[in-house]
Design a protein around this motif. Structure first.
Motif, PDB file in Angstrom:
ATOM      1  N   PHE B  83     -51.706  57.396 -28.737  1.00  0.00           N
ATOM      2  CA  PHE B  83     -51.221  58.686 -28.237  1.00  0.00           C
ATOM      3  C   PHE B  83     -49.954  58.515 -27.410  1.00  0.00           C
ATOM      4  CE2 PHE B  83     -55.854  58.902 -28.554  1.00  0.00           C
ATOM      5  CZ  PHE B  83     -55.950  59.877 -29.537  1.00  0.00           C
ATOM      6  N   LEU B 146     -48.367  54.934 -33.274  1.00  0.00           N
ATOM      7  CA  LEU B 146     -48.501  54.545 -34.672  1.00  0.00           C
ATOM      8  C   LEU B 146     -47.583  55.381 -35.569  1.00  0.00           C
ATOM      9  CD1 LEU B 146     -52.261  53.990 -35.435  1.00  0.00           C
ATOM     10  CD2 LEU B 146     -50.391  52.960 -36.725  1.00  0.00           C
ATOM     11  N   SER B 176     -37.088  65.786 -41.621  1.00  0.00           N
ATOM     12  CA  SER B 176     -38.345  66.545 -41.767  1.00  0.00           C
ATOM     13  C   SER B 176     -39.530  65.656 -41.436  1.00  0.00           C
ATOM     14  CB  SER B 176     -38.549  67.070 -43.192  1.00  0.00           C
ATOM     15  OG  SER B 176     -37.353  67.243 -43.866  1.00  0.00           O
ATOM     16  N   ALA B 177     -39.457  64.408 -41.857  1.00  0.00           N
ATOM     17  CA  ALA B 177     -40.558  63.488 -41.557  1.00  0.00           C
ATOM     18  C   ALA B 177     -40.704  63.324 -40.049  1.00  0.00           C
ATOM     19  CB  ALA B 177     -40.309  62.138 -42.217  1.00  0.00           C
ATOM     20  N   ALA B 180     -42.548  66.292 -38.739  1.00  0.00           N
ATOM     21  CA  ALA B 180     -43.976  66.237 -39.056  1.00  0.00           C
ATOM     22  C   ALA B 180     -44.688  65.303 -38.088  1.00  0.00           C
ATOM     23  CB  ALA B 180     -44.192  65.772 -40.495  1.00  0.00           C
ATOM     24  N   ILE B 181     -43.994  64.226 -37.725  1.00  0.00           N
ATOM     25  CA  ILE B 181     -44.608  63.240 -36.827  1.00  0.00           C
ATOM     26  C   ILE B 181     -44.709  63.776 -35.410  1.00  0.00           C
ATOM     27  CG2 ILE B 181     -43.959  61.096 -35.651  1.00  0.00           C
ATOM     28  CD1 ILE B 181     -43.382  60.060 -38.589  1.00  0.00           C
ATOM     29  N   ILE B 183     -45.144  66.902 -34.633  1.00  0.00           N
ATOM     30  CA  ILE B 183     -46.288  67.819 -34.669  1.00  0.00           C
ATOM     31  C   ILE B 183     -47.599  67.040 -34.621  1.00  0.00           C
ATOM     32  CG2 ILE B 183     -47.538  69.467 -36.144  1.00  0.00           C
ATOM     33  CD1 ILE B 183     -44.694  70.264 -37.241  1.00  0.00           C
ATOM     34  N   LEU B 184     -47.670  66.019 -35.442  1.00  0.00           N
ATOM     35  CA  LEU B 184     -48.855  65.173 -35.501  1.00  0.00           C
ATOM     36  C   LEU B 184     -49.187  64.617 -34.121  1.00  0.00           C
ATOM     37  CD1 LEU B 184     -50.818  63.898 -37.508  1.00  0.00           C
ATOM     38  CD2 LEU B 184     -49.217  62.010 -37.780  1.00  0.00           C
ATOM     39  N   ASP B 185     -48.194  64.025 -33.467  1.00  0.00           N
ATOM     40  CA  ASP B 185     -48.423  63.438 -32.150  1.00  0.00           C
ATOM     41  C   ASP B 185     -48.891  64.502 -31.155  1.00  0.00           C
ATOM     42  OD1 ASP B 185     -48.093  60.726 -32.528  1.00  0.00           O
ATOM     43  OD2 ASP B 185     -45.938  60.722 -32.129  1.00  0.00           O
ATOM     44  N   GLU B 187     -50.539  67.446 -31.879  1.00  0.00           N
ATOM     45  CA  GLU B 187     -51.924  67.832 -32.215  1.00  0.00           C
ATOM     46  C   GLU B 187     -52.903  66.815 -31.637  1.00  0.00           C
ATOM     47  OE1 GLU B 187     -53.028  70.502 -33.641  1.00  0.00           O
ATOM     48  OE2 GLU B 187     -51.056  71.338 -34.105  1.00  0.00           O
ATOM     49  N   MET B 188     -52.545  65.571 -31.804  1.00  0.00           N
ATOM     50  CA  MET B 188     -53.431  64.505 -31.350  1.00  0.00           C
ATOM     51  C   MET B 188     -53.575  64.515 -29.836  1.00  0.00           C
ATOM     52  SD  MET B 188     -54.633  62.850 -33.962  1.00  0.00           S
ATOM     53  CE  MET B 188     -54.881  64.542 -34.493  1.00  0.00           C
ATOM     54  N   VAL B 190     -53.467  66.950 -27.772  1.00  0.00           N
ATOM     55  CA  VAL B 190     -54.316  68.038 -27.287  1.00  0.00           C
ATOM     56  C   VAL B 190     -55.773  67.598 -27.181  1.00  0.00           C
ATOM     57  CG1 VAL B 190     -55.143  70.373 -27.751  1.00  0.00           C
ATOM     58  CG2 VAL B 190     -52.782  69.754 -28.279  1.00  0.00           C
ATOM     59  N   VAL B 191     -56.206  66.798 -28.145  1.00  0.00           N
ATOM     60  CA  VAL B 191     -57.608  66.372 -28.114  1.00  0.00           C
ATOM     61  C   VAL B 191     -57.792  64.934 -27.642  1.00  0.00           C
ATOM     62  CG1 VAL B 191     -58.501  68.014 -29.801  1.00  0.00           C
ATOM     63  CG2 VAL B 191     -57.412  65.922 -30.594  1.00  0.00           C
TER      64      VAL B 191
ATOM     65  N   PHE C 150     -54.301  56.445 -40.090  1.00  0.00           N
ATOM     66  CA  PHE C 150     -54.186  56.931 -38.728  1.00  0.00           C
ATOM     67  C   PHE C 150     -55.175  58.077 -38.504  1.00  0.00           C
ATOM     68  CE2 PHE C 150     -51.846  60.006 -35.938  1.00  0.00           C
ATOM     69  CZ  PHE C 150     -52.010  59.297 -34.767  1.00  0.00           C
ATOM     70  N   ARG C 173     -58.130  71.045 -34.845  1.00  0.00           N
ATOM     71  CA  ARG C 173     -57.026  70.115 -34.553  1.00  0.00           C
ATOM     72  C   ARG C 173     -56.952  69.031 -35.630  1.00  0.00           C
ATOM     73  NH1 ARG C 173     -53.645  72.739 -31.507  1.00  0.00           N
ATOM     74  NH2 ARG C 173     -54.722  73.652 -29.739  1.00  0.00           N
ATOM     75  N   ALA C 177     -53.857  68.243 -38.082  1.00  0.00           N
ATOM     76  CA  ALA C 177     -53.310  66.883 -38.164  1.00  0.00           C
ATOM     77  C   ALA C 177     -53.313  66.412 -39.611  1.00  0.00           C
ATOM     78  CB  ALA C 177     -54.113  65.933 -37.284  1.00  0.00           C
ATOM     79  N   ALA C 180     -50.373  67.933 -41.330  1.00  0.00           N
ATOM     80  CA  ALA C 180     -49.108  67.287 -40.950  1.00  0.00           C
ATOM     81  C   ALA C 180     -48.944  65.978 -41.713  1.00  0.00           C
ATOM     82  CB  ALA C 180     -49.065  67.042 -39.440  1.00  0.00           C
ATOM     83  N   LEU C 184     -46.087  64.780 -44.310  1.00  0.00           N
ATOM     84  CA  LEU C 184     -45.412  63.521 -44.047  1.00  0.00           C
ATOM     85  C   LEU C 184     -45.420  62.643 -45.291  1.00  0.00           C
ATOM     86  CD1 LEU C 184     -44.166  61.865 -41.775  1.00  0.00           C
ATOM     87  CD2 LEU C 184     -46.435  61.004 -41.230  1.00  0.00           C
ATOM     88  N   GLU C 187     -43.039  64.103 -47.946  1.00  0.00           N
ATOM     89  CA  GLU C 187     -41.619  63.877 -47.623  1.00  0.00           C
ATOM     90  C   GLU C 187     -41.230  62.444 -47.970  1.00  0.00           C
ATOM     91  OE1 GLU C 187     -39.364  65.954 -46.662  1.00  0.00           O
ATOM     92  OE2 GLU C 187     -40.746  67.645 -46.433  1.00  0.00           O
ATOM     93  N   MET C 188     -42.122  61.538 -47.612  1.00  0.00           N
ATOM     94  CA  MET C 188     -41.840  60.120 -47.833  1.00  0.00           C
ATOM     95  C   MET C 188     -41.766  59.814 -49.329  1.00  0.00           C
ATOM     96  SD  MET C 188     -41.372  58.577 -44.942  1.00  0.00           S
ATOM     97  CE  MET C 188     -40.372  60.036 -44.694  1.00  0.00           C
TER      98      MET C 188
END
Lengths: 208, 208, 208, 208
Positions: B83, B146, B176-177, B180-181, B183-185, B187-188, B190-191, C150, C173, C177, C180, C184, C187-188
């Motif tokens: 995180f 990660l 864009s990638a 996305a990352i 956003i991912l980070d 979301e993670m 928050v929990v 991940f 959540r 995730a 997302a 990701l 895109e890759m």
């Protein structure tokens, strides 16, 4: 004391062992990188098992409250050399380092134990960083030739089996074996210079 | 400069990397031993290759006489976290250690690079013992999640391929990638508390 | 069943895991040696812990007399890829090998689980030599992208914490995730060819 | 032949060595897991260096076109035992395995070489999986006691230095050393049963 607490106590000793194995192995590397003969052949390390600590404490009447002070070999490093002369070279290298401080040393090479045991022991103080801050720990470093190590490994198992009561005929065999090893180490020492040279050229070539 | 000399110069950096990988890995162990969530997920290290050093020296106009001063990442450590919050926890841990001294730090998390690159960089001074005595070296520590690492690895290969001339459509994909990352980070994060708890109980159980 | 017996039963599974980690890691090496892009990024393996086996047996009503038949993932290998396309390439490589025989496969990539879980699972039969002769064991191989891994790691800890009762806001959540991560990975994939090329040249250069 | 091609040719031999080191190390584990004395003490492996292959080819007049057939020790495994008796036990274990096929064996223990060299050599055929399919390779397995290994290591460096012209006084020293080692191995054998028992109890205890 329960297993969880033991783990926490022994944890920094595991760190010390891992760091020192990396450091002594690197000495071998450094010699190789300049194409020179390394006085160190092999390095291993171990943290004493809980059962060995309990046994030693009982045998030597050590209060578990201060076993970390009294038992010097909770963290143990073993350095294996090819020749007797290399042992003293390694002792010198250790004494010059600024990341460990000598507490005591015992030369069981010049002063062989009655049992036939030969080895050079150095106890050092060594600092590790933990999440709770810096800790100064004791580490025992044993330095031996390959041949001495061979004998000591076998004697250790027999000691463990028979405790104080090793049968006489076994004690005698161990004694003859110790003698054969003394002769072996001497024969080798005589030609050490030739061998050092030989291994030098060997190492250089192996790097190509 | 020939290969043999390079090996000798880079040798202590290899030692620094090996020692630090052991030390940071041990932090993971220490958290596990007390059954707690570790802010460090993974540690890797590397010594810069000779060809990378030559390339960087040329690009940044660095005289090879003092490249050890000018290039801060000859020895590089990468610490991967789960995180974003863990990154700052790791920075704190590093600052409290007495076996390294901070030279400089850069927070590319709060200040993302234009390319989308995010990471926390700390350059430290670190001492190693060599056969010639104690040496103070620079080591660059990169701390990332990660997800950030995933992005950075890919971006690094593309940078390497295209140098200054990355095609626009690829730059856009990378961008864009990167989003996305982010956003991912988020979301993670928050929990994170639930997950930390969850992983705690998980670790404890796995130890049984 | 006591711990000693468990150790003996699980011992060949440990061997299978160690052999397969060596074998899959070597595939990475083989690609590197010819300077080509490797579809495998990372390999790990583990033997299921005794407590996990007991738990799964209870949950799935498996008789401990034949748990080795019924539990397919006592030995588990995880293969991490950079791109979704690489996963199918790895599946092909596995199918062509003559040292393992496919028992079953499940494509949770094309058929994502409701939870958001994505991964490709193959169960194989694999032979190991023991002191009692040849043994045919089941091994589960999971193939995923870094991003899927991940997500799965975090979901696994949360599943473990909440069992059947994961709170709705956490489930949401995890779901965002997972989305997302899908984006990701997509895109890759679009720029995979450029990246493969880029990493090729990178690898070749790093070998010099 | 250039370095890149050499790498590709030697690559499967590296795989064979890695697999076999894992497999023989696991035999040690298996004995430990049942609390029994292991006839294997240590396992190492290596792939012959390119320069050694070239040298041997020249010396033995081997055409580089079929050096893989003619040179049996491109992949080499060394197994170290504590006692001479263990060597024959290991030979039996190897003969019973179904994952390797014996090509030839030489017993330099019963038939010591003139130089004093003692060791048991087995050449086996062993299959590895490559990206190009299954390959059958030759692997040479050398089995020795610790003491024999000590002697052989030193003799090897001296051979390397002096080639055909080893000075007489060195040859004599090597010979006396070989004798001391014969005595040592004999003394040890006499008490092997006691030692096996002792190490058994030792291992069991260490596992607790």
């Amino acid at each position: 004391m329960e297993i969880q607490l033991w783990r926490e106590i022994l944890d920094p000793y595991g760190l010390a062992v891992n760091e020192l194995v990396v450091k002594f192995n690197h000495i071998i590397e450094q010699y190789k990188h300049v194409g020179a003969y390394s006085p160190i052949e092999q390095v291993t390390g171990r943290v004493k098992t809980i059962s060995s600590i309990l046994e030693k404490s009982q045998k030597k009447n050590i209060d578990l409250k201060n076993f970390e002070d009294k038992i010097e070999d909770i963290a143990g490093i073993r350095i294996i050399c090819q020749f007797v002369e290399d042992i003293y070279k390694v002792v010198d290298i250790i004494k010059k380092r600024s990341d460990m401080r000598i507490k005591s040393e015992k030369d069981y090479i010049d002063n062989m134990k009655k049992s036939g045991y030969r080895s050079y022991h150095i106890t050092v103080y060594y600092n590790v960083e933990t999440l709770q801050g810096t800790r100064e720990l004791q580490v025992e470093i044993q330095i031996r030739t390959l041949a001495m190590n061979f004998w000591a490994t076998i004697e250790h198992s027999l000691q463990y089996k028979y405790k104080q009561n090793m049968p006489e005929h076994i004690r005698e065999r161990l004694s003859s074996a110790a003698e054969a090893i003394l002769i072996l180490d001497r024969e080798m020492s005589v030609v050490r210079d030739e061998i050092m040279d030989a291994q030098n050229s060997f190492t250089i070539k192996a790097n190509i």
